[in-house]
Design a protein around this motif. Sequence first.
Motif, short mmCIF file in Angstrom:
data_model
loop_
_atom_site.label_atom_id
_atom_site.label_comp_id
_atom_site.label_asym_id
_atom_site.label_seq_id
_atom_site.Cartn_x
_atom_site.Cartn_y
_atom_site.Cartn_z
N VAL A 1 0.87 -1.20 -0.03
CA VAL A 1 0.00 -0.13 -0.07
C VAL A 1 0.96 1.38 0.00
N ASN A 2 1.85 1.32 0.80
CA ASN A 2 2.73 2.45 0.93
C ASN A 2 3.37 2.52 -0.35
N LYS A 3 3.91 1.34 -1.07
CA LYS A 3 4.90 1.60 -2.37
C LYS A 3 3.93 2.23 -3.53
N TRP A 4 2.80 1.26 -3.65
CA TRP A 4 2.05 1.67 -4.62
C TRP A 4 0.87 2.84 -4.82
N TYR A 5 0.32 2.91 -3.68
CA TYR A 5 -0.71 3.98 -3.34
C TYR A 5 -0.16 5.41 -2.81
N LEU A 6 0.59 5.30 -1.65
CA LEU A 6 0.83 6.46 -0.83
C LEU A 6 2.05 7.12 -1.48
N THR A 7 3.20 6.37 -1.73
CA THR A 7 4.25 7.21 -2.35
C THR A 7 4.27 8.02 -3.25
N PRO A 8 3.19 7.36 -4.27
CA PRO A 8 3.16 8.19 -5.75
C PRO A 8 2.52 9.53 -5.52
N ARG A 9 1.70 9.60 -4.37
CA ARG A 9 1.03 10.82 -3.90
C ARG A 9 1.64 11.78 -2.94
N LEU A 10 2.96 11.55 -2.60
CA LEU A 10 3.44 12.12 -1.49
C LEU A 10 3.63 13.69 -1.68
N GLU A 11 3.66 13.99 -2.83
CA GLU A 11 3.59 15.84 -3.13
C GLU A 11 2.55 16.28 -2.63
#
Length: 293
Positions: A247-257
Amino acid sequence: MGSEYWEYANWITKVTLYLSVACIIGGLFCYFLFYRYLDFQKKILHYIGFSTCLGFFSSLLGLGVLIGSFADAGILGMFDTNYAKIILSTATGMVHVVRITCFALLIALMGGIFTHHKVRMYMWEKVSFFFLLIPIIYSFSQLGHSANLSIFPQILLSVHVLVMSLWMGSLYPLCMATLKISGLELQQRIHLFGRIASVMMVILLLCGLSVALLLIKHVDVLLTTAYGYGFILKLCLVAVILLLAAVNKWYLTPRLEIPTFAKKLTYAIFFEILIGLSILATTGYITTVVGIE
């Protein structure tokens, strides 16, 4: 003081030792991962320094518990010199001594870094960390039921401990990074960690399952013994933490901006830390208090 109390004491010291080794290795990894951020690196060095002290005292206490369990004279039995001499003359005793010595040298190394008030480590200090951590990692394969395995499974177990430590010990610095760093910079660092973690997961699972197959030779052990129940619980916890990592890699990380997603990542990593601690506690319990029947 009954034998079961010594077993529980051994469990606590082992979990503490697992935690300290994980924090040192994971801390070093994050020290290099965030090499551009001097202020954050300084906090990581304190994290590593505290962990080396924790490792030293847990190793020392582990030896004391071992002596006390043989002396069978209450807490004072931990200081029985006669039993201490007997245990220190064995291979098990020497493993404890090597472990304690390596932690003591790591403390001295960290003391030198802090004394000079520097953040960047010299090359010889980095190399020293590497050589001092090798015996500590390998020592896990020389104690308990894994000590009876051949050299190849022991190496697999050591690699398993190394990768587990790198991953678990990185979680707290990563959690702190989400509070200290933001935007694209945070996304890049977390993305890089995610790519490396993907490889770590594969190695972790392959080594762990290989050693498990060598130790658990019959399915009945899994279904009818306390060790088996504990091992199944550990697998379930591993599945949960892998799901969180995905979840962290594929969902949250791409949206960290987006600032709100950085906060969500903080909570997600914190939950990973709790699951990781549960895995360490379960591993320590089934390898000390229960054991393979």
